[in-house]
Design an enzyme around this catalytic site. Structure first.
Site, mmCIF file in Angstrom:
data_model
loop_
_atom_site.group_PDB
_atom_site.id
_atom_site.type_symbol
_atom_site.label_atom_id
_atom_site.label_comp_id
_atom_site.label_asym_id
_atom_site.label_seq_id
_atom_site.Cartn_x
_atom_site.Cartn_y
_atom_site.Cartn_z
ATOM 1 N N TRP A 1 42.097 23.902 62.490
ATOM 2 C CA TRP A 1 42.123 22.610 60.966
ATOM 3 C C TRP A 1 41.259 23.191 59.705
ATOM 4 O O TRP A 1 42.081 24.014 58.959
ATOM 5 C CB TRP A 1 40.942 22.381 60.809
ATOM 6 C CG TRP A 1 40.676 21.291 59.984
ATOM 7 C CD1 TRP A 1 41.654 20.107 59.180
ATOM 8 C CD2 TRP A 1 39.617 21.935 59.026
ATOM 9 N NE1 TRP A 1 40.842 19.744 57.857
ATOM 10 C CE2 TRP A 1 39.691 20.479 57.543
ATOM 11 C CE3 TRP A 1 38.173 22.672 58.891
ATOM 12 C CZ2 TRP A 1 38.749 21.233 56.324
ATOM 13 C CZ3 TRP A 1 37.481 22.444 57.656
ATOM 14 C CH2 TRP A 1 37.697 21.431 56.783
ATOM 15 N N HIS A 2 40.468 24.783 60.418
ATOM 16 C CA HIS A 2 40.734 26.001 59.128
ATOM 17 C C HIS A 2 40.817 26.889 58.834
ATOM 18 O O HIS A 2 41.416 27.542 58.142
ATOM 19 C CB HIS A 2 39.228 26.954 60.119
ATOM 20 C CG HIS A 2 37.724 26.221 60.179
ATOM 21 N ND1 HIS A 2 37.247 24.913 61.212
ATOM 22 C CD2 HIS A 2 36.619 25.574 59.163
ATOM 23 C CE1 HIS A 2 36.393 24.839 61.030
ATOM 24 N NE2 HIS A 2 35.509 24.998 59.372
ATOM 25 N N GLY A 3 42.258 26.929 59.446
ATOM 26 C CA GLY A 3 43.468 28.155 59.712
ATOM 27 C C GLY A 3 44.801 27.816 60.301
ATOM 28 O O GLY A 3 44.555 27.911 61.485
ATOM 29 N N PHE B 1 41.117 27.013 53.413
ATOM 30 C CA PHE B 1 41.033 26.176 54.445
ATOM 31 C C PHE B 1 41.581 25.013 54.021
ATOM 32 O O PHE B 1 41.800 23.853 54.350
ATOM 33 C CB PHE B 1 40.154 25.436 55.073
ATOM 34 C CG PHE B 1 39.396 27.201 55.772
ATOM 35 C CD1 PHE B 1 40.123 28.141 56.211
ATOM 36 C CD2 PHE B 1 37.620 27.142 55.636
ATOM 37 C CE1 PHE B 1 39.364 29.271 56.530
ATOM 38 C CE2 PHE B 1 37.592 28.311 56.574
ATOM 39 C CZ PHE B 1 38.152 29.239 56.586
#
Lengths: 345, 474
Positions: free
Chosen positions: B324-326, B474
């Site tokens: 989800w962060h990247g 993000f």
């Protein structure tokens, strides 16, 4: 969060907040005001931080249909050697923009003006023979790409406010941030003296060489230019001519809209000039530019009034010389019919 | 628009002025909604359309789900919501990542496939607002909530500018009831909101950007191998930087919302005082970890389906949380490391004898520091731009393959990192069972003035280069 918070919520919201904030703001004003007075009394003056956003702010002011507009391209020399104030005084009706970028050869910005705008004014492009080599063609492309992809109206507006504050307050100067001050103090045992170089909001720069050890700076410049030339040796004249010729379509594109491109060789002095000539002899390189590109060229050595100026550290003029030099250049532009003016002030 | 920008201050002053006009509550909410779209458009105007798509899709889907008589229809509209939100997210954020990995797989199978990169701009905050709108639809699908009656309220919930681009990820039924009645905003609440905003800016501008970011960049962004001390100091500096950056943003968001009479959930609860990793995740990015718990881990079966399934569920949740962060394997590995930490903690809790020893303060401090150091090791993968850089850092931190000639850090960098980190950890430890409100409530007014003046002065004299908030990417 712990359930006990609700009672503390009541307490935090019933405090004497008016008094708290007023006292805090008063204390901040006192501390920062004191610092401002301290730095100014030591000779520090406010200056603007020159970054991609500031460049983008000025780049966004390039418009089509302004035949009397003047855009300055180049690197640090044109930022230091030309006085924007004097240019505005001589050409009061012109939109004059400083789009030079320190330490980078300017042809990417020229390409941007030619291909991405309807610019139809005069481009004064400070360049050396080295700058026409193909390998340096994209030096300023990161700025152009930033303007086209990242910069927004919001960012530019923020930059405008930021510049206004930087122009008026010394304490916001990154040169005087606490960490830098400590580093400086550890290194030299004293706090920094006034900067010799400041940038104005119009992106011109003022150099005051009287506040530094000019001999050290001169030696540094000579060492640096030797490193640059030795690290990037010149291509043979024939090859170089082919590189320079590739610029012709850009010059023609601006000319087709009624504009003009003027390549200017700004001064270098002493050993610096000798090294320039050793690596790029004028006869073999610079003197061919007009024929190869179709642009107008001005070499400082050819113009009475421009050749007499001396660069104290070998490569740039002092702030006291910039106005005189600018007048000499403007006179040359007028004399050669590149730019008209009602009357010289 | 960045909170740490002059334009935001002007924007907020204008919005506050309009919001305080003697107009009806509905008009005030309209002011906030329009302001939120302006706030988002300041970054890239055409992308406001994505926000509208996400808003409309879930508004329609939730109503259809609620009114549907057949289960199939309910499922179809849930899938529609998932497809729109996750589709947007995947297209803009993960398309190049998927393409790159697919072409690697093809080439590994000796099938020549070299697609051009799409190089799409990732819409600001897309990971945050898609999760928000999804939670609304899923809650209604689960019959936990009913569709909200006002589209204006719902649109404001999705776009509310304080939390729009970097959270906290607010649940619909936490926010929407606040839209029913106009809040009675006291001047003290505005003062407290502004104090939180100042604290957030202080964390971001003075600590994260001014003091720690240069240390991190000096090691992580330079080619070559650092020495062990350099790698450790830079990583510990990053632990401080990301906390101050992200908690700074959340604190600003909470403060701004407070000034407008809205309450946003806490996003951080002094995470570097956590004892153990499940405690860490109860304190770090709380709105994301609870979202993943409620909408991913529990639906997967949580811990109700045996030991093996629990482990798989934990690992899946952490891997997806990482992704989800990247769009990079380094984020997936970061999530995976935290998954392993959580396994190890469960195992440790099982085999460790129950004893009063665990309640001794020195033991708690030791465990807390061990948690912090482990979290720092995981941060290496979060911060490193590539897997190679991460491995280089881990090697250097372990004393293997490090550069004997130095770290690239000055003694001052190390002193700053050590000092700031020590202050952060000590403060977290001291605050671990307290709240900011509690501390501020106990302070005499003049001490609050001194703290505020100190933070405001530090913002001016410590600020470094302008940097966007890390979590914006993000």
């Amino acid at each position: 969060m712990p359930s006990s918070i609700s009672s503390f919520n009541d307490r935090v919201f019933s405090g004497q907040w008016g008094r708290t904030w007023i006292a805090a703001l008063f204390a901040v004003a006192l501390v920062l005001g004191g610092m401002e007075v301290y730095w100014r009394s030591g000779g520090h003056v406010p200056g603007v931080v020159d970054d991609m956003e500031l460049w983008s702010l000025h780049r966004s002011r390039v418009r089509g249909g302004e035949d009397d507009a003047i855009v300055l391209l180049g690197a640090s020399r044109i930022q230091l050697d030309l006085s924007m104030e004097v240019l505005r005084e001589i050409f009061p009706d012109s939109n004059i923009l400083q789009l030079a970028i320190d330490g980078k050869h300017p042809l990417a910005a020229l390409r941007d003006l030619a291909e991405n705008t309807e610019f139809s004014g005069i481009v004064l492009c400070s360049i050396t023979s080295m700058g026409f080599q193909r390998q340096f063609r994209d030096d300023q492309q990161d700025y152009v790409a930033y303007f086209r992809k990242t910069s927004t109206v919001n960012r530019r507006l923020n930059r405008l406010i930021s510049s206004f504050i930087q122009e008026h307050l010394v304490i916001v100067d990154p040169y005087l941030k606490v960490k830098r001050l400590i580093e400086r103090y550890i290194k030299s045992g004293k706090l920094p003296g006034p900067r010799y170089l400041i940038t104005l909001h119009d992106r011109s720069r003022l150099a005051d060489y009287s506040v530094i050890n000019i001999e050290n700076q001169y030696r540094y410049r000579i060492k640096r230019i030797k490193e640059i030339y030795e690290g990037n040796p010149p291509v043979p004249p024939e090859k170089w001519k082919a590189h320079a010729e590739e610029i012709r379509p850009l010059v023609e594109k601006i000319a087709s809209r009624g504009g003009r491109v003027v390549f200017i060789r700004l001064p270098s002095s002493g050993e610096h000039w000798e090294i320039d000539e050793q690596f790029y002899p004028r006869k073999e390189y610079w003197d061919n530019i007009s024929m190869l590109t179709g642009a107008i060229t001005i070499h400082f050595k050819d113009v009475d009034g421009m050749e007499k100026f001396h660069c104290p550290e070998g490569s740039h003029l002092d702030r006291r010389d910039a106005p005189g030099f600018t007048r000499a250049l403007a006179a040359e532009l007028i004399k050669r019919g590149i730019r008209e003016v009602k009357s010289l002030p | 628009m960045l909170f740490n920008s002059y334009t935001f201050i002007i924007f907020f002053a204008v919005v506050s002025g309009l919001y305080s006009l003697p107009i009806g509550w509905r008009q005030k909410k309209l002011v906030l909604l329009c302001a939120s779209y302006v706030f988002y458009a300041a970054w890239n105007p055409p992308f406001v359309a994505l926000l509208w798509i996400s808003t409309l899709a879930d508004w329609i889907a939730a109503r259809r789900i609620y009114h549907a008589r057949r289960e199939t229809v309910r499922k179809v509209f849930l899938l529609f919501s998932l497809a729109v939100n996750l589709g947007l997210l995947c297209f803009f954020k993960y398309a190049d990542f998927l393409l790159e990995n697919f072409s690697l797989l093809m080439n590994w199978m000796n099938i020549s496939y070299h697609p051009a990169k799409l190089n799409l701009i990732i819409p600001l905050g897309i990971s945050f607002y898609t999760f928000q709108t999804l939670s609304y639809t899923i809650d209604i699908y689960r019959r936990q909530e009913r569709p909200w009656h006002s589209f204006l309220d719902y649109a404001l919930y999705v776009a509310f500018f304080p939390q729009l681009v970097a959270g906290p990820i607010v649940r619909a039924f936490y926010f929407l009831p606040q839209c029913l009645e106009p809040p009675k905003i006291k001047s003290q609440e505005i003062a407290w909101g502004l104090s939180l905003f100042t604290l957030g800016l202080f964390l971001k501008i003075a600590i994260a950007d001014g003091l720690l970011a240069p240390v991190v960049e000096a090691v992580y962004d330079l080619a070559g191998t650092p020495d062990a001390a350099g790698a450790w100091f830079a990583t510990i500096a990053f632990a401080g930087q990301i906390f101050c950056d992200f908690a700074g943003y959340s604190t600003c968001a909470i403060g701004i919302a407070k000034c407008l009479g809205f309450k946003l959930p806490e996003n951080f609860n002094f995470p570097y005082a956590a004892i153990g990793f499940s405690d860490f995740w109860r304190r770090w990015h709380i709105s994301l970890s609870t979202w993943l718990r409620d909408y991913l881990y529990i639906p997967l079966g949580g811990n109700r389906k045996g030991v093996l399934r629990t482990r798989i569920n934990i690992m899946l949740t952490m891997l997806i949380g990482g992704l989800w962060h990247g769009a990079s394997w380094t984020f997936v590995i970061w999530g995976g490391i935290h998954g392993l930490y959580l396994f190890a903690e469960r195992l440790f809790k099982k085999i460790a004898p129950s004893s009063s020893l665990w309640n001794l303060i020195p033991v708690k401090i030791f465990l807390s520091l061990a948690t912090f150091m482990s979290v720092c090791i995981a941060w290496v993968f979060f911060r490193a731009d590539t897997f190679e850089v991460a491995l280089l850092m881990i090697k250097a931190m372990s004393g293997l393959g490090c550069n004997p000639s130095g770290s690239g850090l000055t003694m001052l960098d190390m002193i700053i990192t050590g000092g700031v980190s020590l202050v952060i950890i000590t403060l977290h430890w001291w605050m671990r069972s307290r709240s900011l409100e509690e501390i501020a409530g106990r302070m005499p007014w003049w001490l609050k003035s001194v703290v505020l003046a100190g933070m405001l002065t530090a913002i001016v004299i410590l600020s470094g280069e302008d940097r966007a908030f890390i979590y914006f990417q993000f």
